[in-house]
Design an enzyme around this catalytic site. Sequence first.
Site, PDB file in Angstrom:
ATOM      1  N   TYR A  57       5.452  -7.557 -48.006  1.00  0.00           N
ATOM      2  CA  TYR A  57       4.962  -7.948 -49.326  1.00  0.00           C
ATOM      3  C   TYR A  57       3.904  -9.033 -49.263  1.00  0.00           C
ATOM      4  O   TYR A  57       3.161  -9.238 -50.225  1.00  0.00           O
ATOM      5  CB  TYR A  57       6.115  -8.443 -50.212  1.00  0.00           C
ATOM      6  CG  TYR A  57       7.251  -7.483 -50.425  1.00  0.00           C
ATOM      7  CD1 TYR A  57       7.138  -6.127 -50.109  1.00  0.00           C
ATOM      8  CD2 TYR A  57       8.458  -7.935 -50.935  1.00  0.00           C
ATOM      9  CE1 TYR A  57       8.197  -5.258 -50.300  1.00  0.00           C
ATOM     10  CE2 TYR A  57       9.528  -7.074 -51.135  1.00  0.00           C
ATOM     11  CZ  TYR A  57       9.390  -5.737 -50.815  1.00  0.00           C
ATOM     12  OH  TYR A  57      10.456  -4.889 -51.005  1.00  0.00           O
ATOM     13  N   HIS A 119      12.970  -2.565 -42.775  1.00  0.00           N
ATOM     14  CA  HIS A 119      12.298  -2.061 -43.968  1.00  0.00           C
ATOM     15  C   HIS A 119      12.225  -0.535 -44.013  1.00  0.00           C
ATOM     16  O   HIS A 119      12.420   0.069 -45.064  1.00  0.00           O
ATOM     17  CB  HIS A 119      10.892  -2.663 -44.071  1.00  0.00           C
ATOM     18  CG  HIS A 119      10.397  -2.809 -45.460  1.00  0.00           C
ATOM     19  ND1 HIS A 119       9.518  -3.791 -45.843  1.00  0.00           N
ATOM     20  CD2 HIS A 119      10.660  -2.114 -46.586  1.00  0.00           C
ATOM     21  CE1 HIS A 119       9.253  -3.678 -47.131  1.00  0.00           C
ATOM     22  NE2 HIS A 119       9.937  -2.668 -47.601  1.00  0.00           N
TER      23      HIS A 119
END
Length: 296
Positions: A57, A119
């Site tokens: 992010y 992730h």
Amino acid sequence: MAFLTISVLKPSVRLNNNVVLPQMGLGVWKSTNQEAQNSVELAIKNGYRLIDTAKQYGNEAGVGAGISKSLTDNGLKRDDVYITTKVYSGDQGYKNTLAAIDGQLDRLQTDHVDLLLMHWPVNDLYNETWRAMEEIYNQNKALAIGVCNFDVERLTDLLNHASIVPAVNQIEFNPRIHQTDVVNLCRVQGIAVEAWSPLGNGKLLQNETIGKIADRHGKSTAQTILRWEIQQGIIVIPKSTHETRLIENASINDFELTPEDMKQISSLNTEEHSRWYDNYQWYGNPDGDPNFIMKA
């Protein structure tokens, strides 16, 4: 196994290693560092204690700054806030994962995270990545470790190689996508399920079926969707940058959906991923999203 308590903003899900997490938290995907910092400060001020970020992010530093300031402003201790971050796909592999974690902790201004997730299950690397995560766990740099976006095939393979069973599988889950086979496997294995995109990227907020149910309960569609997930024992991390929406999302303890309500919302399932393996170059798609390339 996960269990429910009355409040979603207080510890309410016990993981398979006895770490306890709030059932509702704040997600910060697609937030800049400044937006993430502001959202974290507002969320913690209003009772949120679970914050979910990721190296991908690009806002771990903002989250760290927001948490640090919030601890001071609200008279809290580090142990009062639960931080989740994720192993970036470009850092996967045993050595790379071990090398990356200290930088992530530095950006988050902490010596440990409460939950470290992988992730994505990068082909040919995820088992070695998990081995590194087990070491990070044993070093107390992560109090719990888990995965994201693992389907039945990959989760089964991981379980066959792992020394530690993942505590969490964070998957796309909302009224439009249930991933029932994955959820069932997680429940059999004692793995808590956490929903990313619990509101369907906002696309469900105008849904007529959910709207009618929401009206009957005097609630918003967002509150109704989150309640549908909470009643299934799912951890949810809706994103918001607005204080009023943060408060609204958390105000779902004063009503309960009926079995018929739950059935009607569940009937909206289309089982379509908004983002899946073939979006990424590590899956063998040369035209994958350039923002998510697995770097060598």
